[in-house]
Motif scaffolding. Sequence first.
Motif, PDB file in Angstrom:
ATOM      1  N   VAL A 158       1.492  37.971 -18.773  1.00 55.03           N
ATOM      2  CA  VAL A 158       1.487  39.303 -19.393  1.00 55.03           C
ATOM      3  C   VAL A 158       2.223  40.301 -18.504  1.00 55.03           C
ATOM      4  O   VAL A 158       2.926  41.190 -19.001  1.00 55.03           O
ATOM      5  CB  VAL A 158       0.043  39.766 -19.670  1.00 55.03           C
ATOM      6  CG1 VAL A 158       0.046  41.128 -20.364  1.00 55.03           C
ATOM      7  CG2 VAL A 158      -0.695  38.744 -20.525  1.00 55.03           C
ATOM      8  N   GLY A 159       2.100  40.135 -17.186  1.00 52.81           N
ATOM      9  CA  GLY A 159       2.838  41.003 -16.272  1.00 52.81           C
ATOM     10  C   GLY A 159       4.334  40.902 -16.479  1.00 52.81           C
ATOM     11  O   GLY A 159       5.058  41.911 -16.418  1.00 52.81           O
ATOM     12  N   VAL A 160       4.810  39.690 -16.732  1.00 62.25           N
ATOM     13  CA  VAL A 160       6.240  39.492 -17.013  1.00 62.25           C
ATOM     14  C   VAL A 160       6.633  40.190 -18.313  1.00 62.25           C
ATOM     15  O   VAL A 160       7.699  40.809 -18.408  1.00 62.25           O
ATOM     16  CB  VAL A 160       6.568  37.992 -17.081  1.00 62.25           C
ATOM     17  CG1 VAL A 160       7.990  37.767 -17.608  1.00 62.25           C
ATOM     18  CG2 VAL A 160       6.402  37.354 -15.707  1.00 62.25           C
ATOM     19  N   VAL A 161       5.782  40.123 -19.310  1.00 64.84           N
ATOM     20  CA  VAL A 161       6.049  40.795 -20.583  1.00 64.84           C
ATOM     21  C   VAL A 161       6.090  42.315 -20.375  1.00 64.84           C
ATOM     22  O   VAL A 161       6.989  43.000 -20.882  1.00 64.84           O
ATOM     23  CB  VAL A 161       4.988  40.419 -21.631  1.00 64.84           C
ATOM     24  CG1 VAL A 161       5.180  41.233 -22.905  1.00 64.84           C
ATOM     25  CG2 VAL A 161       5.052  38.927 -21.941  1.00 64.84           C
ATOM     26  N   ARG A 162       5.115  42.835 -19.620  1.00 61.29           N
ATOM     27  CA  ARG A 162       5.102  44.279 -19.355  1.00 61.29           C
ATOM     28  C   ARG A 162       6.405  44.747 -18.709  1.00 61.29           C
ATOM     29  O   ARG A 162       7.029  45.714 -19.148  1.00 61.29           O
ATOM     30  CB  ARG A 162       3.942  44.636 -18.416  1.00 61.29           C
ATOM     31  CG  ARG A 162       2.564  44.594 -19.011  1.00 61.29           C
ATOM     32  CD  ARG A 162       1.544  45.209 -18.047  1.00 61.29           C
ATOM     33  NE  ARG A 162       0.184  44.955 -18.514  1.00 61.29           N
ATOM     34  CZ  ARG A 162      -0.578  43.953 -18.115  1.00 61.29           C
ATOM     35  NH1 ARG A 162      -0.125  43.105 -17.197  1.00 61.29           N
ATOM     36  NH2 ARG A 162      -1.789  43.789 -18.605  1.00 61.29           N
ATOM     37  N   PHE A 192       2.883  28.546 -19.882  1.00 61.00           N
ATOM     38  CA  PHE A 192       2.891  29.692 -20.796  1.00 61.00           C
ATOM     39  C   PHE A 192       4.122  30.560 -20.534  1.00 61.00           C
ATOM     40  O   PHE A 192       4.819  30.987 -21.469  1.00 61.00           O
ATOM     41  CB  PHE A 192       1.597  30.482 -20.581  1.00 61.00           C
ATOM     42  CG  PHE A 192       1.280  31.546 -21.609  1.00 61.00           C
ATOM     43  CD1 PHE A 192       2.167  31.927 -22.596  1.00 61.00           C
ATOM     44  CD2 PHE A 192       0.041  32.193 -21.567  1.00 61.00           C
ATOM     45  CE1 PHE A 192       1.856  32.913 -23.523  1.00 61.00           C
ATOM     46  CE2 PHE A 192      -0.284  33.170 -22.476  1.00 61.00           C
ATOM     47  CZ  PHE A 192       0.629  33.540 -23.451  1.00 61.00           C
ATOM     48  N   LEU A 193       4.418  30.816 -19.250  1.00 57.09           N
ATOM     49  CA  LEU A 193       5.566  31.652 -18.905  1.00 57.09           C
ATOM     50  C   LEU A 193       6.868  31.019 -19.377  1.00 57.09           C
ATOM     51  O   LEU A 193       7.748  31.704 -19.907  1.00 57.09           O
ATOM     52  CB  LEU A 193       5.609  31.880 -17.396  1.00 57.09           C
ATOM     53  CG  LEU A 193       6.828  32.658 -16.882  1.00 57.09           C
ATOM     54  CD1 LEU A 193       6.911  34.039 -17.512  1.00 57.09           C
ATOM     55  CD2 LEU A 193       6.791  32.757 -15.357  1.00 57.09           C
ATOM     56  N   THR A 194       6.986  29.715 -19.190  1.00 58.51           N
ATOM     57  CA  THR A 194       8.189  29.036 -19.647  1.00 58.51           C
ATOM     58  C   THR A 194       8.327  29.137 -21.168  1.00 58.51           C
ATOM     59  O   THR A 194       9.420  29.394 -21.693  1.00 58.51           O
ATOM     60  CB  THR A 194       8.164  27.560 -19.221  1.00 58.51           C
ATOM     61  OG1 THR A 194       8.106  27.501 -17.791  1.00 58.51           O
ATOM     62  CG2 THR A 194       9.398  26.829 -19.698  1.00 58.51           C
ATOM     63  N   GLN A 245      10.886  32.038 -26.024  1.00 62.97           N
ATOM     64  CA  GLN A 245      10.749  32.966 -27.150  1.00 62.97           C
ATOM     65  C   GLN A 245      11.606  34.215 -26.956  1.00 62.97           C
ATOM     66  O   GLN A 245      12.220  34.721 -27.908  1.00 62.97           O
ATOM     67  CB  GLN A 245       9.275  33.350 -27.342  1.00 62.97           C
ATOM     68  CG  GLN A 245       8.374  32.179 -27.714  1.00 62.97           C
ATOM     69  CD  GLN A 245       8.869  31.410 -28.927  1.00 62.97           C
ATOM     70  OE1 GLN A 245       9.205  31.996 -29.962  1.00 62.97           O
ATOM     71  NE2 GLN A 245       8.933  30.093 -28.808  1.00 62.97           N
ATOM     72  N   TYR A 246      11.674  34.708 -25.729  1.00 63.21           N
ATOM     73  CA  TYR A 246      12.565  35.841 -25.445  1.00 63.21           C
ATOM     74  C   TYR A 246      14.015  35.460 -25.728  1.00 63.21           C
ATOM     75  O   TYR A 246      14.779  36.228 -26.324  1.00 63.21           O
ATOM     76  CB  TYR A 246      12.438  36.273 -23.982  1.00 63.21           C
ATOM     77  CG  TYR A 246      11.422  37.356 -23.709  1.00 63.21           C
ATOM     78  CD1 TYR A 246      11.645  38.669 -24.138  1.00 63.21           C
ATOM     79  CD2 TYR A 246      10.255  37.079 -23.007  1.00 63.21           C
ATOM     80  CE1 TYR A 246      10.718  39.670 -23.874  1.00 63.21           C
ATOM     81  CE2 TYR A 246       9.321  38.075 -22.737  1.00 63.21           C
ATOM     82  CZ  TYR A 246       9.566  39.379 -23.174  1.00 63.21           C
ATOM     83  OH  TYR A 246       8.646  40.366 -22.922  1.00 63.21           O
TER      84      TYR A 246
END
Length: 241
Positions: free
Chosen positions: A116-120, A170-172, A177-178
């Motif tokens: 979530v930190g990466v998304v933020r 999850f991050l991968t 998706q990005y």
Amino acid sequence: MSEQTIALVTGANKGIGYEIAAGLGALGWSVGVGARDEERREAAVAKLRAAGVDAFGVPLDVTDAATVTAAASLIEERAGRLDVLVNNAAITGGMPQAPTVVDPATVLRVVDTNVVGVVRVTNAMLPLLRRSQSPRIVNMSSSVGSLTRQAGGDFDTGPISGAYAPSKSFLTAMTVQYARELSDTNILINAACPGFVATDLNGHRGVRTPEQGAAIAIHLATLPDGGPTGGIFDDAGVVPW
């Protein structure tokens, strides 16, 4: 506005993040050292500057939306755009993490930082990245998150983990998706696997140096236009997922 390449590295006050900042700075880039601890952040900036890097501190806690917003404002005021974002900040959550005993609060805390930190941070920086001619995003993942390697049993993916390893899986997946969403833009986003690096994260048990671990991130941060996106890479190439 400056034509110098502008980069931001989160969790850059030590370890792999510091070496990524140093490596990008050695290219003549201006590098934002993102870190939540003021003393360590400023010490890292001073050390980088002493080595000739155009470094600047960016107060940033990836779990705190207010600091993420403030970081984007700081970079906008300084340069008006961002060329490269390296999402490096991460935590393990501590061990043991066997799924049958791990505290659900630990899982949430690890995911909040590592995913979530990466998304933020990514979403806050996207308006600035869109102003770049060749924007790049690198998410620091890990080969321990490889489902293929974990299920195959012939690759050392470390101890059983109910928080850290799944957070990297999850991050991968989020990176992919990005890449799908940004496929019609010039933004390249990839996941980097640095290997088993000796850092605070693992009690310095790793067999690789932080500088060695930083190499794949620097490679992905400097990809040419038309390079891969949505991929997962280590020094040897594509990582199976």
